[in-house]
Design an enzyme around this catalytic site. Structure first.
Site, PDB file in Angstrom:
ATOM      1  N   LYS A 173      -1.713 -68.177  21.706  1.00  0.00           N
ATOM      2  CA  LYS A 173      -0.535 -67.416  21.282  1.00  0.00           C
ATOM      3  C   LYS A 173       0.693 -68.121  21.844  1.00  0.00           C
ATOM      4  O   LYS A 173       1.019 -68.022  23.021  1.00  0.00           O
ATOM      5  CB  LYS A 173      -0.595 -65.966  21.792  1.00  0.00           C
ATOM      6  CG  LYS A 173       0.181 -65.054  20.891  1.00  0.00           C
ATOM      7  CD  LYS A 173       1.333 -64.270  21.445  1.00  0.00           C
ATOM      8  CE  LYS A 173       2.475 -64.674  22.214  1.00  0.00           C
ATOM      9  NZ  LYS A 173       3.695 -65.054  21.523  1.00  0.00           N
ATOM     10  N   GLY A 226       5.146 -68.205  31.933  1.00  0.00           N
ATOM     11  CA  GLY A 226       6.280 -67.413  31.466  1.00  0.00           C
ATOM     12  C   GLY A 226       6.945 -66.713  32.626  1.00  0.00           C
ATOM     13  O   GLY A 226       6.989 -67.241  33.727  1.00  0.00           O
ATOM     14  N   SER A 227       7.413 -65.492  32.372  1.00  0.00           N
ATOM     15  CA  SER A 227       8.198 -64.771  33.384  1.00  0.00           C
ATOM     16  C   SER A 227       7.301 -63.967  34.326  1.00  0.00           C
ATOM     17  O   SER A 227       6.164 -63.629  33.987  1.00  0.00           O
ATOM     18  CB  SER A 227       9.184 -63.838  32.694  1.00  0.00           C
ATOM     19  OG  SER A 227       8.474 -62.890  31.936  1.00  0.00           O
ATOM     20  N   VAL A 230       6.152 -60.312  32.929  1.00  0.00           N
ATOM     21  CA  VAL A 230       5.083 -60.417  31.923  1.00  0.00           C
ATOM     22  C   VAL A 230       3.788 -60.877  32.593  1.00  0.00           C
ATOM     23  O   VAL A 230       2.705 -60.353  32.318  1.00  0.00           O
ATOM     24  CB  VAL A 230       5.492 -61.358  30.756  1.00  0.00           C
ATOM     25  CG1 VAL A 230       4.315 -61.634  29.836  1.00  0.00           C
ATOM     26  CG2 VAL A 230       6.636 -60.733  29.964  1.00  0.00           C
ATOM     27  N   GLY A 231       3.889 -61.806  33.516  1.00  0.00           N
ATOM     28  CA  GLY A 231       2.707 -62.273  34.241  1.00  0.00           C
ATOM     29  C   GLY A 231       2.003 -61.143  34.978  1.00  0.00           C
ATOM     30  O   GLY A 231       0.773 -61.022  34.942  1.00  0.00           O
ATOM     31  N   GLU A 248       1.534 -69.303  35.755  1.00  0.00           N
ATOM     32  CA  GLU A 248       2.653 -70.059  36.322  1.00  0.00           C
ATOM     33  C   GLU A 248       3.912 -69.360  35.841  1.00  0.00           C
ATOM     34  O   GLU A 248       4.108 -69.175  34.649  1.00  0.00           O
ATOM     35  CB  GLU A 248       2.579 -71.514  35.839  1.00  0.00           C
ATOM     36  CG  GLU A 248       3.391 -72.450  36.711  1.00  0.00           C
ATOM     37  CD  GLU A 248       4.797 -72.594  36.211  1.00  0.00           C
ATOM     38  OE1 GLU A 248       5.681 -71.920  36.761  1.00  0.00           O
ATOM     39  OE2 GLU A 248       4.998 -73.352  35.253  1.00  0.00           O
ATOM     40  N   GLN A 329      19.287 -65.476  25.548  1.00  0.00           N
ATOM     41  CA  GLN A 329      19.334 -66.316  26.745  1.00  0.00           C
ATOM     42  C   GLN A 329      20.781 -66.676  27.066  1.00  0.00           C
ATOM     43  O   GLN A 329      21.189 -66.656  28.232  1.00  0.00           O
ATOM     44  CB  GLN A 329      18.492 -67.575  26.521  1.00  0.00           C
ATOM     45  CG  GLN A 329      18.185 -68.368  27.779  1.00  0.00           C
ATOM     46  CD  GLN A 329      17.173 -67.684  28.712  1.00  0.00           C
ATOM     47  OE1 GLN A 329      16.183 -67.139  28.244  1.00  0.00           O
ATOM     48  NE2 GLN A 329      17.432 -67.713  30.005  1.00  0.00           N
ATOM     49  N   GLU A 381      15.471 -66.166  39.067  1.00  0.00           N
ATOM     50  CA  GLU A 381      15.375 -67.323  38.175  1.00  0.00           C
ATOM     51  C   GLU A 381      16.315 -67.090  37.006  1.00  0.00           C
ATOM     52  O   GLU A 381      16.114 -66.176  36.207  1.00  0.00           O
ATOM     53  CB  GLU A 381      13.942 -67.502  37.659  1.00  0.00           C
ATOM     54  CG  GLU A 381      13.820 -68.745  36.798  1.00  0.00           C
ATOM     55  CD  GLU A 381      12.409 -69.016  36.310  1.00  0.00           C
ATOM     56  OE1 GLU A 381      11.792 -68.097  35.761  1.00  0.00           O
ATOM     57  OE2 GLU A 381      11.945 -70.161  36.476  1.00  0.00           O
ATOM     58  N   GLU A 460      -3.264 -75.853  37.763  1.00  0.00           N
ATOM     59  CA  GLU A 460      -3.399 -76.500  36.462  1.00  0.00           C
ATOM     60  C   GLU A 460      -3.421 -78.020  36.667  1.00  0.00           C
ATOM     61  O   GLU A 460      -3.005 -78.520  37.700  1.00  0.00           O
ATOM     62  CB  GLU A 460      -2.209 -76.140  35.570  1.00  0.00           C
ATOM     63  CG  GLU A 460      -2.024 -74.639  35.415  1.00  0.00           C
ATOM     64  CD  GLU A 460      -1.220 -74.269  34.196  1.00  0.00           C
ATOM     65  OE1 GLU A 460      -1.689 -74.546  33.074  1.00  0.00           O
ATOM     66  OE2 GLU A 460      -0.144 -73.691  34.342  1.00  0.00           O
TER      67      GLU A 460
HETATM   68  P1  NDP Z   1       8.054 -64.233  28.604  1.00  0.00           P
HETATM   69  O1  NDP Z   1       7.338 -64.165  29.889  1.00  0.00           O
HETATM   70  O2  NDP Z   1       8.464 -62.971  27.945  1.00  0.00           O
HETATM   71  O3  NDP Z   1       7.214 -65.062  27.524  1.00  0.00           O
HETATM   72  C1  NDP Z   1       6.258 -66.061  27.804  1.00  0.00           C
HETATM   73  C2  NDP Z   1       5.100 -65.958  26.812  1.00  0.00           C
HETATM   74  O4  NDP Z   1       4.426 -64.709  27.009  1.00  0.00           O
HETATM   75  C3  NDP Z   1       5.535 -65.957  25.344  1.00  0.00           C
HETATM   76  O5  NDP Z   1       4.543 -66.572  24.563  1.00  0.00           O
HETATM   77  C4  NDP Z   1       5.603 -64.481  25.035  1.00  0.00           C
HETATM   78  O6  NDP Z   1       5.532 -64.190  23.653  1.00  0.00           O
HETATM   79  C5  NDP Z   1       4.385 -63.983  25.771  1.00  0.00           C
HETATM   80  N1  NDP Z   1       4.390 -62.560  26.078  1.00  0.00           N
HETATM   81  C6  NDP Z   1       5.454 -61.736  26.245  1.00  0.00           C
HETATM   82  N2  NDP Z   1       5.034 -60.479  26.519  1.00  0.00           N
HETATM   83  C7  NDP Z   1       3.686 -60.507  26.526  1.00  0.00           C
HETATM   84  C8  NDP Z   1       2.677 -59.511  26.739  1.00  0.00           C
HETATM   85  N3  NDP Z   1       2.988 -58.252  27.019  1.00  0.00           N
HETATM   86  N4  NDP Z   1       1.394 -59.879  26.665  1.00  0.00           N
HETATM   87  C9  NDP Z   1       1.058 -61.159  26.400  1.00  0.00           C
HETATM   88  N5  NDP Z   1       1.958 -62.131  26.169  1.00  0.00           N
HETATM   89  C10 NDP Z   1       3.272 -61.815  26.244  1.00  0.00           C
HETATM   90  O7  NDP Z   1       9.333 -65.126  28.820  1.00  0.00           O
HETATM   91  P2  NDP Z   1      10.598 -65.232  27.846  1.00  0.00           P
HETATM   92  O8  NDP Z   1      10.290 -66.224  26.838  1.00  0.00           O
HETATM   93  O9  NDP Z   1      11.048 -63.904  27.344  1.00  0.00           O
HETATM   94  O10 NDP Z   1      11.671 -65.748  28.864  1.00  0.00           O
HETATM   95  C11 NDP Z   1      12.265 -64.823  29.794  1.00  0.00           C
HETATM   96  C12 NDP Z   1      12.415 -65.453  31.152  1.00  0.00           C
HETATM   97  O11 NDP Z   1      11.131 -65.844  31.653  1.00  0.00           O
HETATM   98  C13 NDP Z   1      13.209 -66.736  31.172  1.00  0.00           C
HETATM   99  O12 NDP Z   1      14.561 -66.508  31.173  1.00  0.00           O
HETATM  100  C14 NDP Z   1      12.683 -67.377  32.427  1.00  0.00           C
HETATM  101  O13 NDP Z   1      13.322 -66.830  33.536  1.00  0.00           O
HETATM  102  C15 NDP Z   1      11.226 -67.000  32.444  1.00  0.00           C
HETATM  103  N6  NDP Z   1      10.363 -68.059  31.869  1.00  0.00           N
HETATM  104  C16 NDP Z   1       9.730 -68.908  32.701  1.00  0.00           C
HETATM  105  C17 NDP Z   1       8.997 -69.950  32.190  1.00  0.00           C
HETATM  106  C18 NDP Z   1       8.322 -70.910  33.071  1.00  0.00           C
HETATM  107  O14 NDP Z   1       8.240 -72.093  32.747  1.00  0.00           O
HETATM  108  N7  NDP Z   1       7.756 -70.482  34.158  1.00  0.00           N
HETATM  109  C19 NDP Z   1       8.860 -70.178  30.763  1.00  0.00           C
HETATM  110  C20 NDP Z   1       9.537 -69.200  29.949  1.00  0.00           C
HETATM  111  C21 NDP Z   1      10.250 -68.192  30.514  1.00  0.00           C
HETATM  112  P3  NDP Z   1       6.892 -64.043  22.787  1.00  0.00           P
HETATM  113  O15 NDP Z   1       7.562 -65.333  22.822  1.00  0.00           O
HETATM  114  O16 NDP Z   1       6.405 -63.739  21.443  1.00  0.00           O
HETATM  115  O17 NDP Z   1       7.675 -62.940  23.434  1.00  0.00           O
END
Ligand code: NDP
Length: 483
Positions: A173, A226-227, A230-231, A248, A329, A381, A460
């Protein structure tokens, strides 16, 4: 009707229940395409097929698996310019960065292609006479991969490549912000000699299809980037089924600049670390911890370098920093610029929306001065082209400041003093430490991950990835006495 791109469900390209439009953040008139959103039924169907395909894939010979991964990686490297251009169109990073990302992503596949041939176990004698022990790794099963938009191809690849190498099925996904890169990679993977349904692409929103995926008892492991919020939600969902997780979740990385540093090198590292990828990197240098005795000279060069950066269309000639990824953003970033000032920081430059010939999500890179480590701009962040300077009086204070964070992904020091470099390398509480180099991700053959809120679960990349993508089996053999 724009070009419609489908999901890859149970081994077939399949339309979804709805569609999203994907536009170029550098130029909002550029529509990249329409992308199908998977339904819950499609997700279930592909998970069932993945389980069947995984058993078949695990039984493939190692050279057959190796050939598949090698072909994927080779094609990505050969098409780095084309796929990098597509990535930049939807994500907004400059072309050199996008091309580099795709090439590096290809190298993850070629690295793990070789790892297919290098899977050795251990053996031992049992404490019981005549009994031998054989310890080897087996695939976990079906792995859910949830990837972000900031490195849409590289992050996904450093998860997908080891998952396949170690014999798993993958249900991917991707972030809904960068679906085109996901479809392009899926096209390459699914053209290979793999069992039907071994690899699935399920595009859809995180809160809908992502949440359903992580709650499914049909998956055996989840790798997420991701964030933090959500993690944490994914970890809670996973524990209900005792699903293995690897996460991560970004950081608040610090670069310490000592009084003995090569000043020009320090400024170059700070600029690249803070504003590469428009600051949207989990490894971004968002805190610059600078020794008081060189503070003013460093700041003068840093601000001048920041103001000289060319912001523009990701594919424009000479662009050093592209737009941010989305309207949301951008709004969040501008709020952080205001927040920093309200907390007492001085915004020496940037942090403002920019008007460009193309309508897009542009802002100027910003530098905060006179900040303290307890300010929110130094604790949260931001994922923005904003960086803060924190003045310190000694090496000891610099190290304490670097470590004073809930995160712990990367940290760096710029110094010519061996004792400080060594002490820092051993005492910085981050998963990755750099000396006279930018805070950044790691090569494909070594581990990547952090401490604190930055990571959860096994590392990883490199051989360390085997810990997550495999499970250990201990076998006992009593051969008996030969006649
Ligand atoms: P998210 O954590 O929302 O998204 C990361 C991934 O998780 C996307 O594929 C997203 O899908 C998916 N996701 C979101 N909600 C769920 C859920 N409930 N269950 C399973 N999967 C889910 O990050 P954002 O893209 O909204 O970015 C927000 C903030 O997160 C950024 O501003 C940054 O601070 C941080 N971030 C950190 C990253 C890193 O490299 N560590 C990478 C990206 C973000 P979808 O895109 O469809 O919402």
């Amino acid at each position: 009707m724009q070009d419609l791109r489908k999901n890859y469900i149970a081994g077939e390209w399949t339309d979804g229940v709805s569609h999203i439009e994907n536009r170029n953040p550098s130029d909002l008139t550029d529509v990249i395409g329409m992308f199908a959103q998977a339904s819950a039924d499609q997700l279930d169907a592909t998970l069932d097929q993945a389980r069947r395909a995984q058993a078949e894939w695990e039984a493939y010979g190692m050279e057959r698996k190796q050939a598949v991964l090698m072909a994927i990686g080779t094609e990505m490297m050969e098409r780095a310019e084309e796929l990098g251009t597509l990535l930049c169109r939807e994500e907004g990073k400059p072309l050199a960065e996008g091309k580099g990302e795709v090439f590096r992503a290809g190298q993850f596949f070629t690295y793990y292609a070789a790892e297919c041939l290098r899977q050795l176990g251990e053996n031992a004698d049992s404490v019981r006479p005549g009994v031998e022990v054989d310890v080897r790794r087996e695939a976990v099963g079906t792995v859910a991969i949830i990837s972000p938009w900031n490195f849409p191809t590289a992050t996904a690849s450093w998860k997908i490549a080891p998952a396949l190498c170690y014999g798993n099925a993958v249900v991917w996904k991707p972030a809904n912000m960068t679906p085109a890169s996901a479809v392009a990679l899926t096209e390459i993977i699914t053209r290979q000699d793999i069992p039907k349904g071994l690899f699935s692409l399920v595009m859809g929103s995180g809160s809908d299809i992502g949440q359903r995926l992580v709650e499914s008892p049909k998956i055996d492991a989840i790798s997420f980037t991701g964030s933090v919020p959500v993690g944490k939600g994914i970890a809670s969902a996973a524990i209900q089924n005792l699903t293995k997780v690897q996460m991560e979740m970004g950081s608040k990385n610090a670069l310490a600049v000592m009084d003995d540093a090569d000043l020009d090198l320090a400024v170059t590292l700070a600029l690249g670390g803070a504003f590469g990828g428009t600051g949207q990197k989990c490894t971004a240098s968002s805190r610059l911890v600078v020794h008081a005795s060189i503070h003013d000279a460093f700041v003068e060069k840093l601000v001048a370098g920041t103001q000289a950066m060319k912001v523009g269309h990701a594919l424009g000639e000479g662009t050093q920093m592209g737009p941010v990824v989305s309207q949301q953003q951008l709004m969040e970033n501008l709020e952080y610029a205001t927040l920093g000032v309200s907390e007492g920081a001085e915004l020496a430059c940037g942090g403002a929306r920019l008007e460009m010939p193309h309508d897009g999500f542009y802002m100027s890179p910003g530098v905060f001065l006179n900040t303290t480590n307890d300010m929110r701009i130094n604790r949260e962040e931001m994922f923005a082209p904003l960086t803060s300077v924190i003045k310190v009086d000694s090496y000891a204070e610099a190290l304490a400041t670097v470590n004073d964070t809930n995160f712990g992904l990367t940290s760096g020091i710029v110094t010519q003093n061996l004792a400080r470099a060594t002490h820092f390398r051993r005492n910085a509480r981050t998963g990755v430490v750099t000396v006279n180099l930018p805070t950044a991700g790691t090569d494909y053959h070594v581990p990547f991950g952090g401490r604190g809120d930055s990571s959860y679960g096994p590392r990883e990349q490199g051989k360390a990835a085997a810990e997550f993508y495999t499970t250990v089996k201990t076998a006992y053999i009593s051969a008996g006495t030969p006649l």
